[in-house]
Enzyme design. Structure first.
Site, short mmCIF file in Angstrom:
data_model
loop_
_atom_site.label_atom_id
_atom_site.label_comp_id
_atom_site.label_asym_id
_atom_site.label_seq_id
_atom_site.Cartn_x
_atom_site.Cartn_y
_atom_site.Cartn_z
N GLU A 138 -7.49 -2.20 4.86
CA GLU A 138 -7.41 -2.30 3.40
C GLU A 138 -6.51 -3.45 2.96
OE1 GLU A 138 -7.75 2.44 2.28
OE2 GLU A 138 -5.89 1.66 3.11
N ARG B 202 -2.32 -1.89 -3.80
CA ARG B 202 -3.40 -0.91 -3.82
C ARG B 202 -3.10 0.10 -4.93
NH1 ARG B 202 -3.94 4.42 -0.31
NH2 ARG B 202 -6.03 5.09 -0.93
N ASN C 276 0.88 -1.17 0.00
CA ASN C 276 0.00 0.00 0.00
C ASN C 276 0.91 1.22 0.00
OD1 ASN C 276 -1.83 2.06 0.49
ND2 ASN C 276 -3.02 0.88 1.98
N ARG D 244 -5.79 18.85 1.12
CA ARG D 244 -6.61 18.99 -0.08
C ARG D 244 -7.85 19.81 0.22
NH1 ARG D 244 -6.93 12.78 -1.67
NH2 ARG D 244 -5.54 12.45 0.11
N HIS E 257 -11.44 5.40 -1.81
CA HIS E 257 -11.42 4.72 -0.51
C HIS E 257 -12.24 3.44 -0.55
CE1 HIS E 257 -10.38 8.77 1.56
NE2 HIS E 257 -9.27 8.03 1.44
#
Length: 394
Positions: free
Chosen positions: A379, A94, A9, A242, A182
């Site tokens: 994840e 990922r 990841n 962001r 996500h």
């Protein structure tokens, strides 16, 4: 010797990794997890979670890793030296953006890599680093089967009206649409919801993934019905650096007044969000600990925008049965959860203040009509599942 897969990841300056073996019941069996942080700077390596009896935890170690290739080399060398009986046969990666074509995990070959490179402009903070890690690991371990798992895939079957912008159809046909992100995190939470919610797991659920990246997703029957990010991971809620959603005419205004496109991109991706609001930090814990007014205002704004989006997603679902917090902020910032839930009282949300302060799993108040949960995401586990499934098809 047991066959195993390596889950990767990749972040802009970090690599999280995990090792899984396939158990007799076909579910991935976790062995260990770790990470390399501050790649290109004061890089350090740590093992963060170890399955009992598999390996000994390593302390935080300073290492030389000037790029992701160097970090991967260190990870592979450490595994070979510290984990007995390990036979890596595959790597699961990922990848943030799969575009309109890749809506499930896929074995990576040269054509897939070329097509994923074409999506770099849609996820400039994430896609290049993931592809660099894939290429580096392919060079170092050419015998491994490599599998890409996409953050966009979970949202691929959202209702058509959630996938559209009000733009001419030819732009939709060119791939300008709402993708959502996500997805690996949401897929994991959806998979464990029955353990936490019982029959409510198939009801009207909103998941708030609150970390350095921030988004929310409305689920019904465990499927994505709407989400806050859209064409790129820049859209939606304010994040660490962001901006989240802004009036698109702001970009036109900045261009017309002389600001260059690269400078605008840097502004929106790196100088905005919590950092821009506060002028202090992009880290929520730092802001919560600060007594300065701009820090308090940034936190309040963050909670307000999430609360406002919660109302929108509840409208999509036409009600709300459960609210789930996950991600670094969602799991560890009790004041943020409290601020969001206080604003959601009209939906029937109340908190148990003591449970919330303790970061308990069930933080619902006794009179709450909505189940409120804190569930850590995983994840890497979902990537491991997809990688084993893709191997079985190969």
């Amino acid at each position: 010797m047991r066959d195993a897969i390596l889950v990767i990841n990749t972040g802009s300056s970090s690599i999280k990794f995990a090792v899984y073996c396939q158990a007799e019941n076909q579910l991935p069996l976790h062995q260990l997890s770790g990470q390399v942080k501050d790649i290109g700077g004061q890089a350090c390596f740590a093992i963060t979670r170890v399955t009992e009896g598999q390996a000994s935890p390593a302390k935080l170690t300073s290492i030389k890793a000037t790029d992701h290739a160097g970090a991967l080399h260190y990870i592979l060398t450490w595994l070979a030296s510290n984990v007995d009986g390990l036979n890596l046969i595959a790597a699961g990666h990922r990848v943030v953006h799969g575009g309109h074509k890749y809506t499930s995990a896929i074995r990576i070959d040269a054509q897939v890599l070329d097509e994923l490179r074409s999506l770099i402009a849609l996820a400039p903070l994430h896609q290049p680093h993931a592809l660099h890690a894939i290429e580096s690991l392919q060079a170092q371990q050419p015998h491994l089967l490599h599998v890409a798992c996409f953050d966009t895939a979970f949202h691929a079957d959202m209702p058509w009206y959630e996938q559209r912008f009000a733009l001419p159809q030819q732009l939709q046909q060119q791939g300008i649409r709402r993708y959502g992100f996500h997805g690996l995190s949401y897929e994991y939470i959806a998979s464990v919801l029955p353990e936490h919610l019982g029959e409510r797991a198939n009801g009207k659920v909103v998941i708030a993934h609150l970390g350095h990246g921030v988004s929310m997703c409305a689920l019904q029957q465990g499927r994505s019905m709407a989400t806050t990010m859209s064409f790129t991971p820049l859209d939606g809620l304010p994040m660490g650096r962001r901006s989240g959603t802004i009036d698109p005419a702001i970009v036109l205004y900045l261009l017309r007044t002389g600001m260059q496109a690269d400078a605008i991109s840097d502004l929106l991706h790196h100088q905005s969000g919590l950092l821009g609001l506060s002028g202090i930090s992009d880290d929520m814990q730092t802001l919560l600990a600060s007594s300065q007014a701009p820090a308090r205002e940034a936190v309040s704004y963050f909670c307000y925008r999430i609360s406002r989006e919660l109302g929108s997603l509840a409208a999509v679902l036409q009600g709300l049965d459960a609210l789930v917090f996950t991600g670094g902020i969602g799991e560890h910032a009790a004041p943020v959860r409290a601020g969001i839930c206080d604003n959601a009282g009209w939906l029937g949300v109340t908190l148990d203040a003591s449970a919330n302060a303790a970061d308990a799993t069930d933080i619902s108040g006794q009179d709450s009509r909505v189940a409120v949960r804190v569930i850590p995401t995983d994840e890497e586990y979902i990537i491991a599942q997809h990688t084993f499934a893709t191997m079985a098809k190969s």
